[in-house]
Structure formats: C-alpha cells, structure tokens
Design an enzyme around this catalytic site. Structure first.
Site, PDB file in Angstrom:
ATOM      1  N   LEU A 171       0.849  -1.204   0.000  1.00  0.00           N
ATOM      2  CA  LEU A 171       0.000   0.000   0.000  1.00  0.00           C
ATOM      3  C   LEU A 171       0.885   1.256   0.000  1.00  0.00           C
ATOM      4  O   LEU A 171       0.996   1.962   0.988  1.00  0.00           O
ATOM      5  CB  LEU A 171      -0.897  -0.048   1.246  1.00  0.00           C
ATOM      6  CG  LEU A 171      -2.264   0.608   1.140  1.00  0.00           C
ATOM      7  CD1 LEU A 171      -3.152   0.122   2.269  1.00  0.00           C
ATOM      8  CD2 LEU A 171      -2.174   2.112   1.162  1.00  0.00           C
ATOM      9  N   GLU A 191       1.704   4.186  -2.717  1.00  0.00           N
ATOM     10  CA  GLU A 191       1.552   4.789  -4.048  1.00  0.00           C
ATOM     11  C   GLU A 191       2.836   5.445  -4.537  1.00  0.00           C
ATOM     12  O   GLU A 191       3.140   5.414  -5.734  1.00  0.00           O
ATOM     13  CB  GLU A 191       0.403   5.807  -4.053  1.00  0.00           C
ATOM     14  CG  GLU A 191      -0.988   5.192  -4.025  1.00  0.00           C
ATOM     15  CD  GLU A 191      -1.410   4.692  -2.658  1.00  0.00           C
ATOM     16  OE1 GLU A 191      -0.682   4.955  -1.671  1.00  0.00           O
ATOM     17  OE2 GLU A 191      -2.465   4.041  -2.567  1.00  0.00           O
ATOM     18  N   GLN A 243      -5.660   2.538  -6.790  1.00  0.00           N
ATOM     19  CA  GLN A 243      -6.949   1.894  -6.513  1.00  0.00           C
ATOM     20  C   GLN A 243      -8.103   2.874  -6.775  1.00  0.00           C
ATOM     21  O   GLN A 243      -9.134   2.484  -7.294  1.00  0.00           O
ATOM     22  CB  GLN A 243      -6.977   1.371  -5.093  1.00  0.00           C
ATOM     23  CG  GLN A 243      -8.020   0.289  -4.913  1.00  0.00           C
ATOM     24  CD  GLN A 243      -7.631  -0.697  -3.837  1.00  0.00           C
ATOM     25  OE1 GLN A 243      -7.674  -0.353  -2.656  1.00  0.00           O
ATOM     26  NE2 GLN A 243      -7.256  -1.909  -4.219  1.00  0.00           N
ATOM     27  N   PHE A 244      -7.906   4.111  -6.399  1.00  0.00           N
ATOM     28  CA  PHE A 244      -8.815   5.200  -6.761  1.00  0.00           C
ATOM     29  C   PHE A 244      -7.932   6.385  -7.154  1.00  0.00           C
ATOM     30  O   PHE A 244      -6.858   6.569  -6.572  1.00  0.00           O
ATOM     31  CB  PHE A 244      -9.698   5.611  -5.574  1.00  0.00           C
ATOM     32  CG  PHE A 244     -10.813   4.634  -5.275  1.00  0.00           C
ATOM     33  CD1 PHE A 244     -12.116   4.891  -5.680  1.00  0.00           C
ATOM     34  CD2 PHE A 244     -10.545   3.458  -4.591  1.00  0.00           C
ATOM     35  CE1 PHE A 244     -13.137   3.984  -5.405  1.00  0.00           C
ATOM     36  CE2 PHE A 244     -11.565   2.546  -4.312  1.00  0.00           C
ATOM     37  CZ  PHE A 244     -12.864   2.809  -4.722  1.00  0.00           C
ATOM     38  N   ALA A 245      -8.403   7.178  -8.102  1.00  0.00           N
ATOM     39  CA  ALA A 245      -7.642   8.358  -8.536  1.00  0.00           C
ATOM     40  C   ALA A 245      -7.212   9.192  -7.339  1.00  0.00           C
ATOM     41  O   ALA A 245      -6.087   9.711  -7.287  1.00  0.00           O
ATOM     42  CB  ALA A 245      -8.488   9.211  -9.475  1.00  0.00           C
ATOM     43  N   ASP A 246      -8.107   9.283  -6.356  1.00  0.00           N
ATOM     44  CA  ASP A 246      -7.870  10.119  -5.179  1.00  0.00           C
ATOM     45  C   ASP A 246      -6.550   9.777  -4.485  1.00  0.00           C
ATOM     46  O   ASP A 246      -5.889  10.640  -3.921  1.00  0.00           O
ATOM     47  CB  ASP A 246      -9.023   9.951  -4.180  1.00  0.00           C
ATOM     48  CG  ASP A 246     -10.396   9.984  -4.838  1.00  0.00           C
ATOM     49  OD1 ASP A 246     -10.552   9.314  -5.884  1.00  0.00           O
ATOM     50  OD2 ASP A 246     -11.292  10.661  -4.331  1.00  0.00           O
ATOM     51  N   PHE A 247      -6.168   8.486  -4.504  1.00  0.00           N
ATOM     52  CA  PHE A 247      -4.956   8.072  -3.788  1.00  0.00           C
ATOM     53  C   PHE A 247      -3.688   8.366  -4.576  1.00  0.00           C
ATOM     54  O   PHE A 247      -2.577   8.195  -4.062  1.00  0.00           O
ATOM     55  CB  PHE A 247      -5.045   6.582  -3.420  1.00  0.00           C
ATOM     56  CG  PHE A 247      -6.269   6.282  -2.599  1.00  0.00           C
ATOM     57  CD1 PHE A 247      -6.558   7.049  -1.488  1.00  0.00           C
ATOM     58  CD2 PHE A 247      -7.145   5.279  -2.964  1.00  0.00           C
ATOM     59  CE1 PHE A 247      -7.704   6.815  -0.736  1.00  0.00           C
ATOM     60  CE2 PHE A 247      -8.291   5.041  -2.216  1.00  0.00           C
ATOM     61  CZ  PHE A 247      -8.575   5.799  -1.099  1.00  0.00           C
ATOM     62  N   HIS A 288     -13.245   9.137  -2.695  1.00  0.00           N
ATOM     63  CA  HIS A 288     -13.325   8.060  -3.701  1.00  0.00           C
ATOM     64  C   HIS A 288     -14.061   8.562  -4.931  1.00  0.00           C
ATOM     65  O   HIS A 288     -14.713   7.797  -5.624  1.00  0.00           O
ATOM     66  CB  HIS A 288     -14.050   6.840  -3.136  1.00  0.00           C
ATOM     67  CG  HIS A 288     -13.303   6.134  -2.045  1.00  0.00           C
ATOM     68  ND1 HIS A 288     -13.203   6.632  -0.778  1.00  0.00           N
ATOM     69  CD2 HIS A 288     -12.601   4.977  -2.044  1.00  0.00           C
ATOM     70  CE1 HIS A 288     -12.486   5.803  -0.030  1.00  0.00           C
ATOM     71  NE2 HIS A 288     -12.100   4.795  -0.773  1.00  0.00           N
TER      72      HIS A 288
END
Ligand SMILES: Cc1ncc(C[n+]2csc(CCOP(=O)(O)OP(=O)(O)O)c2C)c(N)n1
Ligand SMILES: [Mg+2]
Lengths: 346, 321
Positions: free
Chosen positions: B56, B58, B80-84, B125
């Site tokens: 985990l 990025e 996993q999501f653009a936000d991350f 998310h």
C-alpha cells in the site's frame, strides 16, 4: 538478521590492496573536483547552488566501487566520489555545473542532478527519498527480463530517512526481495536539523530490523571500514539476500551548500571521531600498510588537481544551450505535444 | 454479446500483456484478486509474474514504474482510486514527467486512475484529477468517454513512449456498453464530434459527455441543435476541433466534472477567448462541480456535479443570451 560489522573490521585484510589505492585516488579526485567547484562558486562562475560532500568521500566511494557494468547506481547530494567511482567524469561534472550543452543534462538540469540513466547511472530529482523506489524499479525490471546478479545502490542522508518515499521504497524492495543496497550517510544534520529532531530510535540501523532486511554499520570516516562494509553488503545483495541497509556515521566538513557556514554544527562533534577527515585517515592507512608513501600521495594529489584543471579548461570553452534551437518539448511523442502555446507566440 | 467500459480496459491490458513482453501490471490487489474493480481479472493467472500485488505505497508503486521504464519496461500501474494518486503525486509529476526532458530517456508508463463520482462514494473516492496532472509538462492525460476509446486509448497509452495518466470513469465501468471492441482506433490527441449541431457547442469529456449528450437530446424538442465535442484527451487539447466547431455555432459551453478553479473548462475557454474571440456570438460559459469536496449523500452529490438537467439549463441561458 542485523549483521553489525565492527568498525575497523579485522576482515580488512580481505580487501585487495589495489582496490584500497584505487578508492583512495577516487577520493582524492572527488576532493580536488569539489575544491575547484567551491572556488568557482566563490568567484561567481557557477549559477545556482553548490552542494559538496567533503568528509563523505570514503563512504561515497565505497558505495559504488563494488558495482559492475550493468549494475544501477542512484547517488544523491554528497556523492561526487561515488559518481566518479561509478564512471562519471570530472569533465561531465564541470559541464553540468557550468551549463555546457555537451554535458549529460544539456543545461536542462544542473549540479548534482545529473546522470546517464542508460548506463545505470540514475539522475536524482531534488525530492529526497524519491530515488529509493526508482532504483528498486530498475532492479525489478531487470529481474523481470531474467537478468540475475544485478545490484542497485542508492544513498540517503539522516534527514532523508524520515521521508515517506524512503519508507515505502525500502519496504517495497523488501517485499519484492530486490538486490538493493541503501547507504545512509548519517552526518548528524539535515541542513541545520540535528539527529534528535529527526528520529528517536537509538540507531538508524534499527530500521533494518523493522523492514526485515539485513543491516550493516560502519565508521564513515574510515575508508577501509567503509570499503569492507560495502563489499559485504553489495555481495549479499548480489547473492540474492535481498535489500541491505548500511548506516555510516560521519560529519560533512562543509556547509549544507557553499552558501552555508554550518555555524549550527556542535564544535564537540567536529573534534570527535565523526569529525575526522576521511582523506587524512585514508592516507595514514595506506602509509601504515605500505601501500603508499607521503611522496606518492602528494603526487596523486597533484595529478588529481591537474585532471580537474584540464577538464575545467575544456568545459569552460564549451557553449551553453541555445534557447532559440531548443525544441521546448517535455514529451517524446511529437504528435501529442500540446502545441497551443507556441502558436500563441508566433 | 456486448462489452462494458470496464471489460474494454481489462481486454486492452490483456492484449498489451500478450503483445509485448515488456508490459507488466503493478498495483494494490491487482493480482489473483483481479483489482478493486476487477479491471485485471484473471490476468495474474494468464501472465504469471507480470501482474503483481503491490504494498500500500503509491509513491513506491509509481517510483518502481519509473525505474522499470528507465530499464526499458512498459509498466501499467493502477491506483486503486484516482484520489490516492496524491500519495504518488511526487513520483508522477517530478520523476516521471521530468525524465524525458532532463535525460532524453522516455518514460513509457501508464498510471490508471479510476476517477470521478459514483453514488455514495464521498470525498475521497470520487475525485477527478485530470486538471492537476495536465498542469504539469511531460504528461499525456487521457479521459476516455466511450467503450471504444477505453479500449483503443488504453492500447495507445501503453504503446506511446511517454507517461500517460489514464483517467477512467468509474460511473461508466459497468453501465456503458458497446456491441464489440473496436477494430480501428481513433488516435489520441484528437477530439471527436460526438453529436453534430449548429446552435451551440458543448465541449466536454469523460462521464460528462453522456450528461451533455442527454441535454442536447432534451433540447431538440425546443428546436435547438447542439453540437457536442468529446475531447478524449485533455492533454494535448485539440484546440483546432473546438475552434472549428465554435466557428460554426458561435456559442460555447464547456462542461467538466472536476472543480471549477482553473482546470480543463477554464483552459478551453481561455483558448477560445484568445484565439477565437471573433467567432463568439455570446460570452462563453462553463459548468463544473461545486467548489466543495465531493459530498457523500446521494442528494447532495446529485446537486454537486453537472447533470443533463443543469447542462440543459445552462445551454438555454447561453442560447438566449
Ligand atoms: C522532500 C524534500 N524536502 C526538502 C528538501 C530540501 N532539502 C535539501 S537537502 C536537505 C537536508 C537533507 O539532509 P540529509 O538527508 O541528512 O542529507 P545531507 O544533506 O545531510 O547529506 C533538505 C531539507 C528536499 N530536497 N527534499
Ligand atoms: Mg544529514
């Protein structure tokens, strides 16, 4: 599985005498190069900052001297010596500081932000810690291609160990069991910030256990100890034992950059073991081992200075980049360049 | 037989892996599990050792991709999501995006960003991050709105030598369907006239294409013919196609799901205002999400983002100006 290697290890006899001499001469050349950079800076001949590794030459040289063609080296700020040991040249160093278009960065980046990634010599960005996952990625790709026995070495300072990228990168390298050696130069300060404002673990080496990787410790002012430690760490990585963390203690004997008088450094540290000049320690070691005489060391020093002078003469005559012939293109795919702004100018 | 937007992305990755041994996939849960959205379903089994679960991390995931690209690999990494991707932001904008300019070595990585709002997804998310990545030199930013583009642009993203930020819209994953995968691809970098019209031009991309097309359809009854342009890639931005359309219609509305300050809609208007001011019969307009985090509650969310209704309302304003 932390393997603490004793300072001034008895295993020093395992080192090839020729290697000790070669390493020392690299250190001398790095020192001569950086002395010249400092004087060019004072003379106003370098645009931008100058960040030197004086006092860290032994560790830096040891970091890369055991690497072979095909290995990966990701040096950082204080690694003039390691760069030279890996195959960088004084000429490319001066070209990059002076902005020659013939340097590897072609005037697009400067000073320590240089490399030749195609030759395994990665070009750091300023953001500390960021190179750890990148070198890991290079090793990951090599393994995917079926190459074995490749090693990657990268450096970091005591301050850089506090970054997220350092943590993420080492942990990922451990998960992937990559042949990565991370060399921590604990020079007691990150710019002006002392160790006690950086971390509270008893020793940075403790971090190795947390990541489940091997750790080594050495006296960064002792060239023989640095060489012996890095020899073991690189060998362990090459033999498939996963990431290796090397922590060396020393002091930078200059400011953070040449603009900085380092008035914040505790005077007691300067007088302590960490404050020793590794070039003096190295000279004594060579003489004691009958590998050099005072006269030879003086000759090597002159030769190093002459090499720097010659490179400077050449680099100074080279032209800088020509803004009018730049393509001003940040991607390689011509048809996907967003050309709108140029249209505006015409 | 039909194929969804998500299946198209999966199929394109499968083809990329099959066609080129340099391609690999790295990201959280992308291995045996097949990804949070199943965009890599079965790929780990099909391509052993080339579709791997990442820790985990990025920053490290993108950093690894850059290092691998230096060594000649062509990694696809999934956030996993653009936000991350904010946690990998430094590696994207400072490492990947500067590599070619600084060192002359291209950086062929694809960063997949499952983007945009979905029901109940809330502030972390739901984000649309195309503008912030487009701001940085050195990145190509793709925002496919159709199944065909999701497929062919993913293949193109892997094949080009530069870092691509691939903004795939989560709302389109399961609902958007096509009869089959396309045989011919329209190249990235060119916009597409999704609906021809003569009274006003709507420039949009990604999920907002479908809201805009619905609005255009709704206005037919009122006698308006709206042209809708799908940008497809927001960087580079196909200014020529936009200007040519505005030359025909004289009116411009730009619609985006991202936040209003700066961004793609502002960039389009800026270009039309500076290069095509004389083409405009009315002041150009823009419609974005509201300037707050993306809210969780379905009623708040529905009011936060542009919809066919709000696009239609803005168009009526534009047409009667
Ligand atoms: C991520 C990041 N934050 C801040 C800086 C600014 N900066 C450059 S060097 C430095 C100190 C680094 O200290 P250390 O890691 O101990 O290395 P040293 O300079 O002592 O060799 C700082 C804060 C940076 N380059 N990168
Ligand atoms: Mg330090």
């Amino acid at each position: 599985m932390v393997t603490a290697v004793k300072e001034k290890t008895a295993a020093r006899n395992d080192l090839d005498p020729a290697l000790l001499v070669r390493a020392y001469r690299v250190m001398l050349l790095a020192r001569a190069t950086e002395d010249k950079l400092a004087s060019l800076y004072r003379a106003g001949m370098i645009k931008g900052g100058v960040f030197l590794g004086k006092g860290q030459e032994a560790l830096s040289t040891a970091s890369s001297i055991f690497l072979k063609k095909g290995d990966i080296y990701g040096p950082l700020i204080r690694d003039q010596a390691g760069r030279l040991a890996f195959g960088d040249t004084v000429l490319d160093t001066l070209r990059t500081y002076l902005g020659s278009a013939q340097g590897p960065m072609r005037g697009r980046d400067g000073n320590i932000h240089r490399g030749r990634p195609r030759e395994g010599y990665y070009a750091m960005i300023s953001h500390l810690g960021a190179l750890v996952p990148v070198v890991a990625g290079g090793l990951y790709a090599r393994r995917l291609r079926g190459e074995t026995g490749v090693v990657g070495v990268t450096s970091i300072g005591d301050g850089g160990t506090s970054t997220g990228a350092f943590h993420e990168g080492i942990n990922m390298a451990a998960v992937e069991h990559l042949p990565l050696v991370v060399v921590v130069a604990n020079n007691q300060y990150a710019y002006s910030t002392p160790n006690n404002r950086q971390f509270v673990c008893a020793d940075l080496l403790d971090k190795a256990a947390g990541y489940g990787i091997a750790g080594f410790k050495c006296d960064g002012t002792d060239p023989t100890a640095c060489l012996e430690t890095l020899r073991l760490a690189v060998q362990a990585a090459r033999e498939g034992h996963g990431p290796q963390l090397v922590v060396a203690s020393l002091l930078r004997l200059v400011g953070h950059g040449e603009h900085d008088d380092a008035g914040y450094v505790d005077p007691d540290l300067r007088k302590a073991n960490v404050g020793r000049d590794c070039l003096e320690v190295g000279a004594r070691q060579l003489i004691e081992a009958d590998l050099a005489t005072d006269g030879e060391i003086a000759t090597w020093t002159k030769e190093a200075q002459a090499e720097v002078e010659a490179a400077l003469n050449k680099a100074q005559r080279e032209k800088g980049p020509d803004p009018t012939s730049e393509d001003w293109q940040a991607i390689s795919t011509e048809r996907l360049v967003d050309g709108h702004y140029d249209a505006e100018e015409e | 037989m039909s194929v969804t937007y998500l299946e198209a992305i999966r199929a394109a990755q499968e083809k990329a892996l099959a066609d080129d041994p340099r391609v690999f996939i790295y990201g959280q849960d992308v291995g045996a599990f097949g990804g949070a959205f199943k965009a890599t379903k079965n790929l780990a089994a099909e391509f052993p050792g080339r579709v791997m679960d990442a820790p985990l991390s990025e920053d490290a995931i993108v950093g690894l991709a850059v290092g691998a690209a230096i060594e000649g690999a062509r990694p696809i990494v999934e956030m996993q999501f653009a936000d991350f991707s904010t946690v990998g932001f430094n590696q994207i904008v400072n490492q990947a995006a500067t590599l070619y300019y600084r060192t002359d070595i291209p950086c062929p990585i694809v960063v997949r960003l499952p983007s945009g709002g979905t029901l109940g997804a809330g502030p972390f998310h739901s984000q649309s991050m195309e503008a912030i990545y487009s701001h940085y030199p050195g990145l190509v930013v793709m925002t496919p709105a159709t199944v065909e583009d999701a497929y062919s642009m993913m293949l193109e993203a892997v094949s080009i030598d530069d870092p691509v930020i691939f903004c795939e819209h989560k709302l389109l994953y399961y609902h958007l369907k096509a009869d089959k995968l396309p045989d011919v691809a329209q190249p990235a970098g060119k916009a597409r006239i999704a609906r021809a019209g003569r009274d006003a031009t709507v420039v949009t991309y990604s999920a907002m294409l479908h809201e805009s097309l619905q609005a255009a359809e709704d206005l037919v009854e009122e006698g308006w013919q709206i042209e809708v342009i799908d940008l497809r890639t927001v960087k580079p931005l196909d200014t020529d196609t936009i200007l040519a359309s505005v030359a025909r219609t004289g009116r411009l509305l730009v619609v985006g799901e991202a936040w209003p300050w700066g961004g793609v809609t502002a960039e389009v208007i800026s270009r039309v205002a500076t290069e095509g001011f004389g083409l405009l019969d009315a002041a150009p307009m823009r419609l974005n999400a509201k300037d707050t985090p993306v809210p969780y509650h379905p009623d708040l969310w529905a009011a936060h983002r542009p919809t066919a209704t709000t696009v239609g309302a803005r168009l009526r304003q534009l047409l009667t100006q």
